[in-house]
Enzyme design. Structure first.
Site, short mmCIF file in Angstrom:
data_model
loop_
_atom_site.label_atom_id
_atom_site.label_comp_id
_atom_site.label_asym_id
_atom_site.label_seq_id
_atom_site.Cartn_x
_atom_site.Cartn_y
_atom_site.Cartn_z
N GLN A 125 0.59 -1.29 0.39
CA GLN A 125 -0.26 0.61 -0.42
C GLN A 125 0.94 1.08 -0.01
O GLN A 125 0.69 1.92 -0.58
CB GLN A 125 -0.90 0.08 1.23
N LYS A 128 1.79 2.08 -3.54
CA LYS A 128 0.37 2.30 -4.56
C LYS A 128 0.37 3.72 -4.44
O LYS A 128 -0.10 4.14 -5.16
CB LYS A 128 -0.76 1.05 -4.15
N LYS A 140 -2.41 -0.81 6.60
CA LYS A 140 -3.22 -1.70 6.21
C LYS A 140 -4.12 -2.43 7.45
O LYS A 140 -3.85 -2.68 8.55
CB LYS A 140 -3.18 -3.00 5.25
N GLY A 179 -12.83 -0.30 2.98
CA GLY A 179 -12.48 -1.86 2.85
C GLY A 179 -11.66 -2.49 1.60
O GLY A 179 -10.58 -1.78 1.01
N ASP A 180 -11.88 -3.29 2.18
CA ASP A 180 -11.27 -4.71 1.41
C ASP A 180 -12.05 -6.34 1.33
O ASP A 180 -12.70 -6.71 1.39
CB ASP A 180 -9.97 -5.24 2.16
N THR A 224 -12.27 0.82 -8.55
CA THR A 224 -10.93 -0.45 -8.12
C THR A 224 -11.24 -1.41 -9.51
O THR A 224 -9.89 -1.06 -10.38
CB THR A 224 -10.53 -1.27 -6.75
N ASN A 255 -16.60 -6.67 -5.56
CA ASN A 255 -16.61 -4.88 -5.33
C ASN A 255 -15.73 -5.12 -6.87
O ASN A 255 -15.80 -4.63 -7.98
CB ASN A 255 -16.11 -5.18 -4.46
N SER A 392 -10.74 6.83 -2.98
CA SER A 392 -10.74 7.01 -1.38
C SER A 392 -10.45 8.84 -1.21
O SER A 392 -10.70 9.42 -0.34
CB SER A 392 -10.12 5.69 -0.77
N1 GLU Z 1 -8.41 -2.03 -0.18
C1 GLU Z 1 -7.87 -1.37 -1.26
C2 GLU Z 1 -6.83 -1.43 -1.85
O1 GLU Z 1 -6.15 -2.56 -1.73
C3 GLU Z 1 -8.68 0.13 -0.52
C4 GLU Z 1 -8.06 0.88 0.32
C5 GLU Z 1 -8.69 2.00 0.07
O2 GLU Z 1 -9.29 2.63 -0.18
O3 GLU Z 1 -7.78 2.90 1.51
O4 GLU Z 1 -5.86 -1.05 -2.52
#
Ligand code: GLU
Length: 460
Positions: A125, A128, A140, A179-180, A224, A255, A392
């Protein structure tokens, strides 16, 4: 199986030795955390060219620092099920890196969740989020709670208990979960309600993925999946191809998968298969997305029910068998390590042209090598699935400004962000001697932003 082809210079050798040395320490400190070590290995290998060229990252100890989370929180989540039994799950939040913004990243509720899974996701993350160009750090969290088969009341009691502890560590300028896997708008809603109650104030920006009626952003649900397709579209465009008339296989039916299918279809592709953790469906006429949405988003049923409604389609109870279906474009949108070396070889021998990772780390290191050695266009997760967290960040911006943008406005911003991530990753790959290697390009481009901010902020 080196992912990165190196030029052998003294600097490169020095950088490689340094990377190996830091990786050995990481291995010792995080024994048996295989997913985490896999994610670190991929990033570290990619960074050799930049470390060879720009030694300040070595002298400033950036690798040693970036690989160690700023903070890991692990906590008990007690709750009572519908029969009155007391249950206990484990909750996590890894606050990994805050060099460029508040910790940002999703929460995953799945029985496989443990420290290794949350750390690999948190580590990914960081890069990313940096790639999105938005001011968000990396984090996370999640729990080994299994939402499958739970009643709405159980979900609510669990998420309230989870938030009762988590609320001590998060906030709109501190750490912003979303979410995830296993956490969608229902769970975010319950968590937001509990946070608001505990804090006694309306801090809209504390969570993202909220319902649009109470501070959520339009396009967040689709982001996503749409983003992955926008990214792959850019990869294809460079080769004079497109989604139009191509055959696409999309794993998963959550999703990410649903909205990747939707956008691919909108661009003229035929999506012939999708899956859930039990098996996959193959519909040679093209998947009926309305049915999948009804089954998964409304009725919360298993994907095998699809063949009851469309008897010409086929259901196979073997999760990874989906990769044996011939396709031009494969979009793994289910979970980590769902494509291994064998599945990658099968995809290649069936003529796959492009792979875009909608899930986090869905291809093993060996699978990535197979794609790269066979010149398959490969969009790594950090770049290809960054659309979710990008929107987000746009949700956070709207919450801070107390306004909301239209669907078209957010969608246009998302598209721009994905194009930009592609451009920056391609440029980084080019500049560091690996033209077209998006794994290397995305890792370097994301790393550079975070590392430079860390240097500016001193040893903290
Ligand atoms: N879980 C998502 C990801 O893997 C979104 C994370 C978010 O929106 O903070 O990037």
């Amino acid at each position: 199986m080196p992912i990165v082809k190196e030029v052998n210079t003294t600097e490169t050798q020095f950088a490689r030795d340094y990377v190996n040395e830091v990786f050995e320490t990481v291995k010792k400190r995080n024994q048996n955390e295989n997913e985490f070590l896999q994610a670190v290995k991929e990033v570290f290998e990619s960074l050799i060219p930049i470390l060879a060229k720009e030694p300040q990252y070595i002298s400033q100890g950036i690798l040693e620092r970036i690989v160690e989370p700023e903070r890991i929180i692990s906590f008990r989540v007690p709750w009572v099920d519908d029969k009155g039994n007391v249950k206990v799950n484990r909750g996590f939040r890894v606050q990994y890196n805050s060099a460029i913004g508040p910790y940002k990243g999703g929460l995953r509720f799945h029985p496989s969740v443990n420290a290794s899974i949350i750390k690999f996701l948190g580590f990914e993350q960081i890069f990313k989020n940096a790639l999105t160009g938005q001011p968000i750090g990396g984090g996370k969290g999640g729990s080994d709670f299994d939402p499958k088969g739970k009643s709405d009341g159980e979900i609510m009691r669990f998420t309230q208990s989870f938030m009762t502890e988590l609320c001590n560590y998060i906030g709109p300028d501190k750490d912003v979960p979303a979410g995830d896997i296993g956490v969608g708008s229902r769970e975010i809603g319950y968590m937001f309600g509990q946070y608001k109650r505990l804090r006694g104030g309306y801090e809209a920006g504390v969570l993202t993925g909220k319902g649009v009626g109470y501070g959520g952003s339009l396009v967040r649900t689709e982001a996503t999946g749409y983003g992955t397709v926008y990214f792959v579209e850019e990869m294809l465009k460079d080769k004079g191809r497109s989604f139009k008339d191509s055959t696409v296989v999309v794993s998963g039916s959550g999703n990410v998968s649903i909205y990747a299918m939707e956008k691919a279809m909108e661009l003229g592709a035929k999506v012939v298969a999708c899956s859930d953790s039990s098996g996959y469906i193959y519909d040679e006429k093209g998947i009926n997305l309305e049915t999948v949405k009804q089954l998964k988003e409304v009725e919360r049923k298993r994907i095998k029910e699809y063949v009851e409604i469309h008897p010409h389609a086929k259901y196979v109870e073997e999760f990874s068998g989906i990769w044996s279906i011939p396709c031009d474009i494969a979009l793994p949108c289910a979970t980590q390590n769902e494509i291994d070396e064998n599945s990658a070889k099968t995809l290649v021998s069936n003529g796959v042209v492009a792979v875009g990772e909608g899930a986090n780390m869905p291809s093993t290191l060996e699978a990535i090598s197979v794609f790269q050695e066979n010149n398959v266009l490969f969009g790594p997760a950090k770049a290809a699935n960054a659309g979710g967290v990008s929107v987000s960040a746009l949700e956070m911006a709207q919450n801070s400004a107390r306004l909301s943008w239209s669907f078209e406005e957010v969608d246009a911003k998302l598209k721009d962000i994905m194009k930009n991530i592609y451009k920056e990753s391609m440029e980084a790959a080019e500049n560091y001697n690996a033209p077209g290697n998006l794994v290397l390009g995305a890792n370097i481009a994301g790393f550079k932003k975070v590392a430079d901010a860390m240097i500016s902020q001193g040893v903290v």
